[in-house]
Structure formats: C-alpha cells, structure tokens
Design a protein around this motif. Sequence first.
Motif, PDB file in Angstrom:
ATOM      1  N   LEU A  62      30.958  87.792  20.475  1.00  0.00           N
ATOM      2  CA  LEU A  62      32.154  88.129  19.702  1.00  0.00           C
ATOM      3  C   LEU A  62      31.771  89.177  18.666  1.00  0.00           C
ATOM      4  O   LEU A  62      31.031  88.899  17.721  1.00  0.00           O
ATOM      5  N   ASP A  79      38.466  90.852  18.749  1.00  0.00           N
ATOM      6  CA  ASP A  79      38.609  89.407  18.872  1.00  0.00           C
ATOM      7  C   ASP A  79      38.468  88.971  20.330  1.00  0.00           C
ATOM      8  O   ASP A  79      38.669  87.817  20.647  1.00  0.00           O
ATOM      9  N   ARG A 107      33.763  81.161  19.151  1.00  0.00           N
ATOM     10  CA  ARG A 107      34.834  81.261  18.150  1.00  0.00           C
ATOM     11  C   ARG A 107      34.672  80.197  17.071  1.00  0.00           C
ATOM     12  O   ARG A 107      34.869  80.453  15.875  1.00  0.00           O
TER      13      ARG A 107
END
Length: 296
Positions: free
Chosen positions: A27, A32, A121
């Motif tokens: 990431l 995103d 995430r």
Amino acid sequence: MNENAKSSVSVYAAIELSKSTWLVAVLSPSSDRVKLRQVRGGDTAALVGMLESTQASAAQIDGCPTEIVVCFEAGYDGFWLARFLRKRGIRTSVLDSTSFPVNRRSRRAKTDRLDAESMVRMFRSFDQGDKTVCREVRIPAPEEEDAKRLDRERLQLSAERTRHVNRIRALLNLHGIRQVKALWGGDWRKWLQVVRTADDQPLGKFLAAELSREFERLELVHAHIRDLDRQLEDGLKDGTLCIPNVDKVHRIATLKGIGRLSAVLLVSEVFHRQFAIESVWRAFLAWHQVRMQVGL
C-alpha cells in the motif's frame, strides 16, 4: 536504522506466508489501491529486493524520503523473518491474528489475496495510531525463544507419556488385568513374564510383544523427561535459562502447589506479555486459590 523510527512517508507491506509462496500486499502513500507481489516461499533475497525496489519507486513518485514498513501474522514461521528484516533496516511487526476484527454479520471468502489486502490496510491504521484494529506481538530474542523449548517439549512428552500409559492399561484391561506394575519405573520385563490374565492364562505372544514395545517407548519418554528436568534445574541455578524475569520463577515457585516447571511455564508463556499487571496478577491469584480449593 532505528527500528522504531518513522519517516514522513511510509510504504506498508503485509506478507501472507505459506510454504510455497509469499504473497506481499503493498500500500503506497500516493494510492489507496493495494498492489500484490509474489516471491517464492523462503526466498529472502527476492523478498528484500522486492521491498527495496518498492521503496525506491515510492520515493521517486512522491519525491521525498520513504521507508518500507512490513508486517505478517504470528504463526508457523515463527519470528526469524522479523529478525532477518530488522537486521537489514526494515521496520517489521508481527501481528496477533486473533486480534483482527471479524465481521460476524456476513460470511466472507477467505483467500490469501483477501487476507493480505485486509492485513495491510489494518496495519496502516495501526501504525498511524489506531491501536484497536489489531495487536502487535513482542518479538523475543533468539536465546529467549530457544529457552521456551524446555517447557514446551516437556509438555509434549507429558502428553506422550499419558498416551503410552493409557494404551498399556487398555491392552491389559482387555484381559481383566487392572493392576499394572512398573508404569513409573521398575522391572517391567520381569513383570510381563509372570503376569497372568483374569482367567489365569499367560499373556499371548503378540500381546506381550506389543506391550514390550509400549513399555520401551514409555521408558524412553521417562528418561527424556528426567533429562529435561535436570536441564531446567541447572539453568535456573547457573542463570543460563534465558527467559525474561527469571526472578519471577523463584517467587511463583514458592506458592503452594506450584512447582518450578509450572512457574517457568507461567513466566515464559504468560507473564512476559504486556498486560495490565495488576489485573493479571489478581486473576492469577484467584486462579491459584480456586485450584487449591478443588485440590488440583
């Protein structure tokens, strides 16, 4: 590089470990969207090269210094990979998978890809200050991790001993023999030669052979347990048992009903963790009180 230091921009990578393939979810700060990379399982050179290349690409895109931050779940692969990456200046965390939030309202497909994407995430949120999304596992020193082998192996041997004892009792019970000698030491070979079944018959040839093999295994397990107990005692006496806070072992062992092995197990597996100390200590004392009341 200080493993706890953070630069202004971080690239996050979560590794889903398996025997054949390591799946890396990346990431970047500028996007995103999670990107997936694969390296062959155990190929640390390829992993480091991929991480460094990802870091360099992110720095070029963002035009500022960038660090790569890595995480993976605690499990079958242990902690060696975290130590390996940290030695190479890569900030690495090991996460407790049981702390991951689970949506119980809906069923979700479970694949390595989805797990890796979810983990990266979640780890980004954790690293940026949200400590509710997961929990980080303390990475022990190699000597500390090695010291745990004593009590863990002994637990395995104790379970194996129980299996052999139960098997011997079950075989003899088939023939009405309920009093079994030499289970905890003694001349079991001589006893097997003279013991007779409940209907006054000698043991069958194949039954006696099977019992002999079970007793031989049991005898070996007894010897291994005694050897581990000696190593444990010697390590406590000469200070070579590298578990943290070894002084707690001596204090806990003074409590009634708790031996040195149980004390070592509690300290090495429980009391090294970061808990609210007062609540854990109260819970431990309550557990010990109940244990004594029921005579365990």
